[in-house]
Design an enzyme around this catalytic site. Structure first.
Site, PDB file in Angstrom:
ATOM      1  N   GLU A 179       0.152   9.984   1.564  1.00 53.33           N
ATOM      2  CA  GLU A 179       1.355   9.406   2.147  1.00 53.33           C
ATOM      3  C   GLU A 179       2.308  10.530   2.539  1.00 53.33           C
ATOM      4  O   GLU A 179       2.535  11.433   1.732  1.00 53.33           O
ATOM      5  CB  GLU A 179       2.053   8.474   1.151  1.00 53.33           C
ATOM      6  CG  GLU A 179       3.218   7.736   1.792  1.00 53.33           C
ATOM      7  CD  GLU A 179       3.887   6.728   0.843  1.00 53.33           C
ATOM      8  OE1 GLU A 179       4.870   6.105   1.265  1.00 53.33           O
ATOM      9  OE2 GLU A 179       3.437   6.589  -0.309  1.00 53.33           O
ATOM     10  N   GLY A 224       7.361  12.563  -6.866  1.00 51.05           N
ATOM     11  CA  GLY A 224       7.353  12.199  -8.270  1.00 51.05           C
ATOM     12  C   GLY A 224       6.019  11.608  -8.673  1.00 51.05           C
ATOM     13  O   GLY A 224       5.458  11.942  -9.713  1.00 51.05           O
ATOM     14  N   ALA A 225       5.503  10.715  -7.833  1.00 50.28           N
ATOM     15  CA  ALA A 225       4.226  10.074  -8.113  1.00 50.28           C
ATOM     16  C   ALA A 225       3.785   9.331  -6.861  1.00 50.28           C
ATOM     17  O   ALA A 225       4.548   9.184  -5.909  1.00 50.28           O
ATOM     18  CB  ALA A 225       4.335   9.115  -9.291  1.00 50.28           C
ATOM     19  N   MET A 226       2.526   8.852  -6.885  1.00 49.52           N
ATOM     20  CA  MET A 226       1.966   8.163  -5.721  1.00 49.52           C
ATOM     21  C   MET A 226       1.127   6.981  -6.182  1.00 49.52           C
ATOM     22  O   MET A 226       0.289   7.114  -7.069  1.00 49.52           O
ATOM     23  CB  MET A 226       1.128   9.145  -4.897  1.00 49.52           C
ATOM     24  CG  MET A 226       0.498   8.536  -3.671  1.00 49.52           C
ATOM     25  SD  MET A 226       1.759   7.879  -2.534  1.00 49.52           S
ATOM     26  CE  MET A 226       0.837   6.559  -1.768  1.00 49.52           C
ATOM     27  N   GLU A 227       1.344   5.841  -5.530  1.00 53.04           N
ATOM     28  CA  GLU A 227       0.804   4.566  -5.992  1.00 53.04           C
ATOM     29  C   GLU A 227      -0.590   4.248  -5.482  1.00 53.04           C
ATOM     30  O   GLU A 227      -0.990   3.079  -5.425  1.00 53.04           O
ATOM     31  CB  GLU A 227       1.748   3.431  -5.579  1.00 53.04           C
ATOM     32  CG  GLU A 227       1.785   3.119  -4.075  1.00 53.04           C
ATOM     33  CD  GLU A 227       2.857   3.861  -3.296  1.00 53.04           C
ATOM     34  OE1 GLU A 227       3.205   3.427  -2.187  1.00 53.04           O
ATOM     35  OE2 GLU A 227       3.344   4.878  -3.823  1.00 53.04           O
ATOM     36  N   ASN A 228      -1.404   5.236  -5.124  1.00 54.11           N
ATOM     37  CA  ASN A 228      -2.739   4.980  -4.604  1.00 54.11           C
ATOM     38  C   ASN A 228      -3.428   3.850  -5.378  1.00 54.11           C
ATOM     39  O   ASN A 228      -3.396   3.815  -6.600  1.00 54.11           O
ATOM     40  CB  ASN A 228      -3.603   6.238  -4.718  1.00 54.11           C
ATOM     41  CG  ASN A 228      -2.865   7.472  -4.294  1.00 54.11           C
ATOM     42  OD1 ASN A 228      -2.509   7.639  -3.148  1.00 54.11           O
ATOM     43  ND2 ASN A 228      -2.625   8.352  -5.252  1.00 54.11           N
ATOM     44  N   GLU A 275       9.521   0.543  -0.618  1.00 53.19           N
ATOM     45  CA  GLU A 275      10.251   1.413  -1.546  1.00 53.19           C
ATOM     46  C   GLU A 275      11.545   0.783  -2.040  1.00 53.19           C
ATOM     47  O   GLU A 275      11.876   0.862  -3.215  1.00 53.19           O
ATOM     48  CB  GLU A 275      10.515   2.771  -0.891  1.00 53.19           C
ATOM     49  CG  GLU A 275       9.263   3.575  -0.581  1.00 53.19           C
ATOM     50  CD  GLU A 275       8.399   3.866  -1.802  1.00 53.19           C
ATOM     51  OE1 GLU A 275       8.869   3.676  -2.943  1.00 53.19           O
ATOM     52  OE2 GLU A 275       7.241   4.276  -1.611  1.00 53.19           O
ATOM     53  N   GLU A 309       5.416   2.924  -9.944  1.00 55.77           N
ATOM     54  CA  GLU A 309       4.113   3.045  -9.274  1.00 55.77           C
ATOM     55  C   GLU A 309       3.225   1.847  -9.590  1.00 55.77           C
ATOM     56  O   GLU A 309       2.469   1.387  -8.725  1.00 55.77           O
ATOM     57  CB  GLU A 309       3.421   4.346  -9.673  1.00 55.77           C
ATOM     58  CG  GLU A 309       4.239   5.603  -9.423  1.00 55.77           C
ATOM     59  CD  GLU A 309       4.802   5.718  -8.012  1.00 55.77           C
ATOM     60  OE1 GLU A 309       4.175   5.208  -7.058  1.00 55.77           O
ATOM     61  OE2 GLU A 309       5.882   6.305  -7.856  1.00 55.77           O
TER      62      GLU A 309
END
Length: 881
Positions: free
Chosen positions: A127, A267-271, A326, A304
Site C-alpha cells: 500500500e 505503523g502497520a499494514m492490514e494485509n 482509514e 489493523e
C-alpha cells in the site's frame, strides 16, 4: 526519481478499469539480490468500462522483464511497449491468461516499498502502489482478485514462509530449498498482498468466535523478541471479542497472523490474514516498553484487525477514497481503546493530536479535504486529515444519528457492499438509508478543507428565564478553496448552575428538558433559545469535542476556574484548564515581548490546580491530564505569528512558578504514588505512574539538589521502562550534574534493544537545554544511528525537527540546514520518510521574516534537486506555492 513533468492525478478523471483480473497465481524464488517472480493472471474485459483501446497497460517499476506470454504464446518485442513505469501489451483478446516473469533486487530496495529485506527478512509493503515493484499488474484498488502464492527459499536462512490466506501445500526441492503454497479465498486488491520469509519464531493462541468457529492466532518475531509478544496477543483477542459484540463482525479465515519487522515506513499494514507491523507496535515487556507503548500497541493491533471488514472485505474504489477505510477504522480503534481504558482520557489524547497536528495541516499549504481532489504522489496523502479528521467525521455521523442508528447504518454498509470497492458517498448513503435522514449538507465535510471556527455568544434574560445562544460559523480559505459553504456541525452542550449542578436543557419549541443537547448548526448564523432557566447558567460547550472545530467564546478566568471545578463533561473540564493556562501563558508572552516580566502567578490557575490535587480521584490518569500545561505545539496553533522562543520562555516560566508555589502538593502526590508496580500494566497502575511522573516533571523545574536526587533514585531503582525513561527525561532536561553518566549507563543497559535505544535518541533530540544542536549532530555519528532505518531516523532527525521547536527554530538557521540536508540524503534512500520530514517546514510562513527566509532557502534547495522524488517534490512545491 521525478519525471521532468510529474503527473497530477485527479478524482474527476476516475474511470472504471478497462480490464479485470479474476485470479492471480504467483511464484517467488527468493534470493537477496536476484528474486524471480512468476505471475499468471486470468484477465477479462470489464463490461462496465466504456474504454475501447484494445490494449492492456500494466504498472511496473524497477522490474527486469524476462518474458511475457498470452495463453501460452510468448510475445515478441513488437507485441508490447515497455517503459520505466508501464508494460503496454497491444491487441489483447476479451479474456486471456497472461504470464510474466520478472526479476527484482530486494536488497537494493531501501525505499521499503514492494519486496525488500528488513534485517535479514524478506518483507513486503504494497500500500499504496508498492505491488508494481513486485510484478506487472493493474495496480489500483478497484481491481480485486483471488490470490494463490507459492514461496520458494533457502530452508536454513528462511525456515518460515508466509503469505495471505491459508497454507494449502508445502514441500522441499533440491539445494536445501523448500516451498509453501498459500491460498486466499477472498477477493482483494493487490495493495493487500503480503509475503514474509525469515528465521522467525511465533507464539500461538486461539479465539473462538461467537458462532463457535476456532481461529488460530500466530505472532511471528525474531527469536530474541519472543518474550515480548504476550501483550500484543491479549490485545488481538480483546479486539476480536469487541468487534463481535459492538459491530457483529467475525473473522473469516482459519488463521490470523501478525509479523513484527524492524524496517517499516508505517505503523502497520492490514494485509489480508497476514498483518505486517513495525516492531514498535508489537513488542512490549514492562522493562522495555512504557505504559504509552502498551496503549499504542493495543490500539494499533486493534486498528489493523478491524481493517479486515473496514478496508479488506470492503475497500476503496480509488485512493481519493482512502478515508473510507482509514477514517472509519481509526474511529473504531478509538472507541475500542476508550472501552478498554478511560473514555475521557482517550478522548482528550485524541483531541490533543488533532488540535496540535491536524489543525496545523489544515492551516498550511498541504491542506486538503479528507477526500482529496488531486495528488502527484499518493503516499503524501496518508495524512492526519485523512486518518484523524476522517475519524472525527465518522464520529459526527454517530453523534447525529445516535449509537443505535450508527449500528444500523454500519450493518447495512457491511451487507450492501461486502466484497466491493466503493466510495465515501456509499458509506454516507448507508447511514442515511438506515436512519431515514438527510446528510446531503454533511457531505461537505468530505470535500471542504480547513478547520471551521464557531463563534458563540450567550445572553441570559432573568425576567423571562431564557438563555439565547448565538452561533456564527466560518472556515478560512485553503489552497484552491477560497470560499467555503456552511457545514452541518453537531455542537453538544450542557448548562451548569451557580452551585455546580447540571441544569436541564430545554429549547423553546420542545416539551421536554434533557441533561445535555446536541445542536445542529447548518447555517452561517443561528440562534437557539432555551427556557425555564431560573438563574444565569454557565454554558458547557463542545462536549466530548463533538466536532473538529475551533470554538471561540469569551470566558473570564473566574468562569474557566468554575468549569475546572464543576463541569461534568471530562473533555470540557480539561479544556477549561487548558484555556485558563493559555490565557496565563499568553499574557506572560506579551510581557516578555514587551520587555516586562511578572513574578505574580495567576491566582485562578494556582487555586484551580491546588483544588484538583486536593480531591480524591478514581481516574488518576485524568487527574494527570488536568495538571498538564498546554504544549508548545498547541500554544503555536493559537497565535497568528509563531515565536518559539517567547512561547518556550513563557511556558517554562509559568511551569516553574507552579512548581515553586505547589512544591509541597507535587511532592506529596509523588510520594503517595511512588511505588514499585513493575510488571503490572492496567489502567490503575498506568494512571499512578502517569500522575507520579507528571509531578516529577514539575519538581525538576526547581533545579535543587534534593530534586536531582529524587530523579536519580527513580532512574537507578526503576524496574519498568515508564519510570526509568521518565526519570532520564527529567535528568536530561535539567542541570543535573549526573546527566552524561546516566545517559551512558542507559545506553549500555539497553544497547541490544533497538526500540529502547530509539527512546534514548529521542530524549536527547528533544531536550530544551542549551547545546542540544551539538548533541544531535554528534549522535548522527553514533554507531547505533542508521539512516536506512525509519524508526531510527524518526527518533533522532524527526524528533528534533518536530518536537523541539526552540532549537529547531533557532534564529541562526542551523536546525533548518540540519533537516534540509537529511531530507536531501533520504530523498534517494527512502522518499516516503523524506517527504514526511518536510512537514516541519510546511508552516514556514507563520514565523518571523528571518526564520521564513532561512526555511524558504531550504525548501527551494530541496525542490530544485535534480533527482528529487515525486514524494518530496510535491510537498516542497506546495509549500513554496
Amino acid at each position: 526519481m521525478r519525471d521532468a513533468n510529474p503527473t497530477t492525478v485527479y478524482l474527476k478523471d476516475y474511470k472504471p478499469p478497462e480490464f479485470l483480473i479474476d485470479s492471480v497465481d504467483l511464484e517467488f524464488e527468493l534470493e537477496e539480490e536476484n528474486t524471480t517472480v512468476r505471475s499468471t493472471l486470468i484477465i477479462r474485459k470489464n463490461s462496465t468500462s466504456h474504454q475501447i483501446t484494445g490494449s492492456l497497460e500494466l504498472s511496473g517499476e524497477e522490474l527486469v522483464l524476462i518474458s511475457v506470454s498470452i495463453d501460452g504464446r510468448e510475445l515478441m518485442a513488437e507485441d508490447y511497449v515497455l517503459s520505466k513505469e508501464t508494460l503496454l501489451i497491444l491487441n489483447v483478446p476479451e479474456k486471456f491468461q497472461l504470464e510474466t516473469i520478472v526479476r527484482i533486487n530486494p536488497k537494493q530496495n531501501t525505499a521499503l516499498e514492494g519486496l525488500y529485506l528488513s534485517n535479514g527478512m524478506f518483507c513486503t509493503q504494497c500500500e499504496a502502489e508498492g505491488f508494481r515493484k513486485i510484478t506487472y499488474f493493474l495496480d489500483r484498488p478497484d481491481v480485486m482478485a483471488r490470490f494463490t502464492t507459492r514461496v520458494i527459499a533457502d530452508q536454513s536462512k528462511y525456515p518460515v514462509l508466509l503469505s495471505n490466506g491459508n497454507p494449502i501445500d508445502r514441500g522441499k526441492i533440491g539445494n536445501n530449498r523448500h516451498w509453501v503454497k498459500w491460498e486466499d479465498p477472498f477477493k482483494k486488491p493487490c495493495y493487500l498482498f503480503a509475503l514474509i520469509a525469515g528465521n522467525l519464531e511465533f507464539i500461538e493462541d486461539t479465539h473462538t468466535t461467537s458462532s463457535g468457529r476456532d481461529i488460530d492466532l500466530h505472532i511471528y518475531v525474531e527469536k530474541h523478541d519472543i518474550d515480548k509478544c504476550d501483550h500484543a496477543m491479549r490485545s488481538l483477542k480483546k479486539a476480536m471479542v469487541w468487534d463481535e459484540e459492538v459491530y457483529g463482525r467475525e473473522y473469516d479465515l482459519d488463521l490470523y497472523m501478525i509479523v513484527a519487522v524492524s524496517h517499516f515506513n508505517m505503523g502497520a499494514m492490514e494485509n489480508k490474514g497476514l498483518n505486517i507491523f513495525n516492531s514498535k507496535f508489537v513488542l512490549a515487556r514492562p522493562d522495555t516498553a512504557t505504559d504509552t507503548d502498551y496503549e499504542y500497541i493495543e490500539g494499533v493491533i486493534a486498528h489493523e484487525y478491524f481493517h479486515n471488514w473496514t478496508g479488506n472485505r470492503i475497500t476503496c474504489r480509488d485512493w481519493f477514497q482512502l478515508s473510507l477505510k482509514e477514517g472509519f477504522t481509526v474511529f473504531r480503534d478509538q472507541e475500542f481503546s476508550a472501552d478498554m481504558t478511560s473514555r475521557g482520557v482517550k478522548r482528550i489524547d485524541d483531541v490533543n493530536t488533532l488540535r496540535t497536528r491536524q489543525f496545523a495541516e489544515d492551516g498550511g499549504p498541504m491542506a486538503h479535504p479528507i477526500r482529496p481532489d488531486s495528488y502527484i504522489e499518493i503516499n503524501n496523502f496518508y495524512t492526519l486529515t485523512v486518518y484523524e479528521k476522517g475519524a472525527e467525521v465518522v464520529r459526527m455521523i454517530q453523534t447525529l444519528v445516535g449509537r443505535k442508528g450508527f449500528r444500523k447504518g454500519s450493518d447495512l454498509y457491511f451487507e450492501r457492499f461486502d466484497g466491493q470497492a466503493i466510495t465515501t458517498d456509499d458509506f454516507v448513503k448507508c447511514m442515511e438509508d438506515a436512519n431515514q435522514t438527510d446528510l446531503s449538507q454533511f457531505r461537505l465535510w468530505y470535500s471542504q478543507a480547513g478547520t471551521p471556527e464557531i463563534r458563540v455568544t450567550t445572553l441570559y434574560d432573568a425576567a423571562t428565564q431564557t438563555l439565547t445562544l448565538k452561533t456564527e460559523q466560518s472556515c478560512p480559505a485553503t489552497p484552491k478553496q477560497p470560499h467555503k459553504k456552511p457545514l452541518h456541525i453537531p455542537l453538544t452542550m450542557g448548562l451548569l448552575t451557580a452551585d455546580g449542578k447540571q441544569a436541564p436543557v430545554q429549547l423553546e419549541d420542545e416539551t421536554k428538558a434533557v441533561p445535555e443537547k446536541t445542536l445542529e448548526l447548518t447555517e452561517a448564523r443561528q440562534q437557539f433559545h432555551f427556557i425555564n432557566i431560573a438563574d444565569k447558567p454557565v454554558v458547557s460547550l463542545l462536549r466530548d469535542f463533538s466536532a473538529p472545530v475551533k470554538l471561540i467564546i469569551d470566558r473570564s478566568p473566574q468562569e474557566l476556574a468554575f468549569l475546572i471545578s464543576h463541569d461534568t463533561n471530562a473533555f470540557c473540564r480539561w479544556e477549561a484548564g487548558q484555556l485558563l493556562a493559555c490565557q496565563v501563558i499568553t499574557g506572560e508572552m506579551e510581557r516578555i515581548l514587551n520587555g516586562n516580566s511578572n513574578d505574580a502567578l495567576n491566582i485562578q490557575l494556582l487555586s484551580a490546580l491546588r483544588h484538583l490535587m486536593s480531591q480524591t480521584w478514581d481516574d488518576i490518569q485524568y487527574l494527570a491530564l488536568l495538571l498538564n500545561l498546554p504544549s508548545e505545539a498547541y500554544l503555536s496553533e493559537i497565535r497568528e505569528t509563531i515565536d518559539p522562543d517567547a512561547i518556550h520562555q513563557a511556558r517554562q516560566g509559568i511551569k516553574q512558578q507552579l512548581a515553586e508555589n505547589l512544591q509541597t502538593d507535587f511532592n506529596a502526590l509523588y510520594q503517595h504514588y511512588h511505588e514499585d508496580e513493575s510488571g503490572s500494566y492496567n489502567n490503575k497502575t498506568a494512571g499512578r505512574r502517569r500522575l507520579k511522573n507528571t509531578c516529577l516533571n514539575y519538581l525538576k523545574e526547581l533545579n535543587t539538589k534534593a530534586v536531582y536526587e529524587l530523579c536519580n533514585q527513580q532512574f537507578l531503582n526503576a524496574h519498568n521502562m515508564t519510570d526509568q525513561i521518565a526519570a532520564l527525561s527529567t535528568i536530561v532536561n535539567s542541570d543535573n550534574p549526573e546527566k552524561a553518566e546516566y545517559l551512558n549507563q542507559f545506553y549500555k543497559q539497553w544497547q541490544d534493544e533497538p526500540l529502547v535505544i530509539d527512546k534514548w535518541f529521542s530524549i536527547q533530540a528533544t531536550s530544551h537545554m542549551p547545546g542540544t544542536m551539538d548533541v544531535v549532530n554528534k549522535l548522527l555519528g553514533h554507531s547505533a544511528f542508521d539512516l536506512k532505518n525509519p524508526n531510527r531516523v524518526r527518533s533522532l532527525v524527526g524528533a528534533f525537527a518536530q518536537a523541539n521547536p526552540v532549537h529547531f527554530h533557532a534564529t541562526n538557521g542551523q536546525g533548518y540546514e540540519f533537516l534540509g540536508s537529511h531530507i536531501a540524503a533520504l530523498n534517494t534512500i527512502n522518499p516516503q520518510i523524506a517527504s514526511r520530514l518536510l512537514g516541519s517546514f510546511t508552516q514556514w510562513r507563520r514565523y518571523d521574516e528571518n526564520r521564513q527566509h532561512k526555511m524558504k532557502i531550504q525548501l527551494e534547495k530541496i525542490a530544485a534537486t535534480p533527482d528529487v522524488s515525486k514524494d518530496v517534490y510535491e510537498v516542497a512545491t506546495k509549500c513554496l506555492a
